[in-house]
Design a protein around this motif. Sequence first.
Motif, PDB file in Angstrom:
ATOM      1  N   VAL A 215       0.901 -18.308  53.533  1.00 53.68           N
ATOM      2  CA  VAL A 215       1.019 -17.641  52.231  1.00 53.68           C
ATOM      3  C   VAL A 215       2.485 -17.390  51.846  1.00 53.68           C
ATOM      4  O   VAL A 215       2.914 -17.791  50.759  1.00 53.68           O
ATOM      5  CB  VAL A 215       0.185 -16.349  52.206  1.00 53.68           C
ATOM      6  N   PRO A 216       3.312 -16.745  52.701  1.00 53.51           N
ATOM      7  CA  PRO A 216       4.709 -16.556  52.282  1.00 53.51           C
ATOM      8  C   PRO A 216       5.489 -17.855  52.177  1.00 53.51           C
ATOM      9  O   PRO A 216       6.372 -17.975  51.326  1.00 53.51           O
ATOM     10  CB  PRO A 216       5.287 -15.636  53.370  1.00 53.51           C
TER      11      PRO A 216
ATOM     12  N   CYS B 107       4.825 -19.471  48.876  1.00 51.10           N
ATOM     13  CA  CYS B 107       5.603 -18.761  47.852  1.00 51.10           C
ATOM     14  C   CYS B 107       7.069 -19.191  47.906  1.00 51.10           C
ATOM     15  O   CYS B 107       7.698 -19.429  46.874  1.00 51.10           O
ATOM     16  CB  CYS B 107       5.492 -17.253  48.052  1.00 51.10           C
TER      17      CYS B 107
ATOM     18  N   ALA C  61       9.256 -21.261  45.083  1.00 48.10           N
ATOM     19  CA  ALA C  61      10.468 -20.674  44.500  1.00 48.10           C
ATOM     20  C   ALA C  61      11.681 -21.571  44.690  1.00 48.10           C
ATOM     21  O   ALA C  61      12.561 -21.630  43.835  1.00 48.10           O
ATOM     22  CB  ALA C  61      10.730 -19.310  45.126  1.00 48.10           C
TER      23      ALA C  61
END
Length: 317
Positions: A207-208, A211, A215
């Motif tokens: 999940v991170p 992200c 980005a």
Amino acid sequence: MWGLVPLFWPLLKPAGAVEILAHRMVWSLAFVVVALLAVRRWGWIRELVRSPRKLGLITLAAAVITVNWGVYIWAVNAGQVVEASLGYFINPLVTIALGVLLLKERLRPAQWVAVGVAATAVLVLSVGYGRPPWISLILACSFGVYGLVKKKVNIGGLESLAAETAIQFLPALAYLLWLGSQGSATFGAEGTGHAALLAATGIVTAVPLICFGAAAIRVPLSTLGLLQYLAPMFQFGLGIAYFHEAMPPERWAGFSLVWLALTILTWDALRTARRSRAALAAAERAAAAAAVAAATTGPLRADAGVASDPGRTPAVS
């Protein structure tokens, strides 16, 4: 999310760092495959396979993030959360250094000052630890290279993570099978709850990183570095308040220099962004004024041309 991860890895004991790392790779791929099935995005695979350059970059990304994951897990479970947090504090400075060395970027004076202060901090911390802070340096350099590679690959966060974990999957699975054949695997041997926690490493990892990958292709590398201050702030706080790690005066001195370098870096980035916005606004106003002037003076010049020609009769409105 990354700032709170140090609370998770100790829950996986008695599994060792390498076993946790292997589970992290295997279950991360399982998670992203399910996510890809949900969004039905598979066309990128053909494009990636047909591009040896991108495939090589993805392989490099998989290698450096493997080093980063392994060292970080070991550091947290070995009671080195504070030193691990230092690695992510100095990561923005490593990112700047990579920009200079590899991308031939030119540093502003304030950035040079920040890099100099950070180098001094590393020396002070080396004296304090009695050795170079190698955990911090490995984490900072590996993640700095990872961010740079992700910028160059320029594919979506989910797709990039899927490709990286696909490269990691077979070696990780082979290690886990070998560990099981030796009777040393903890998966299943420590109960259902422990096995579920090992499987959850896929979610905690994916999940991170999704992200971050999303980005990395949308924001400037400098902005990405600034945002990464949040994770080490959480980690440092946990190391002091929750894990009760020692912080003698020389370590406080070294960390203070790092924070000073980051303060200089942040101030310079904000000032530069403000000046850039002001310059852009001024350019837009000048362009608008020029357009208005051209629109108003154009008919006057045409009328003047008609009046100056004695052989032409001006139109009557």
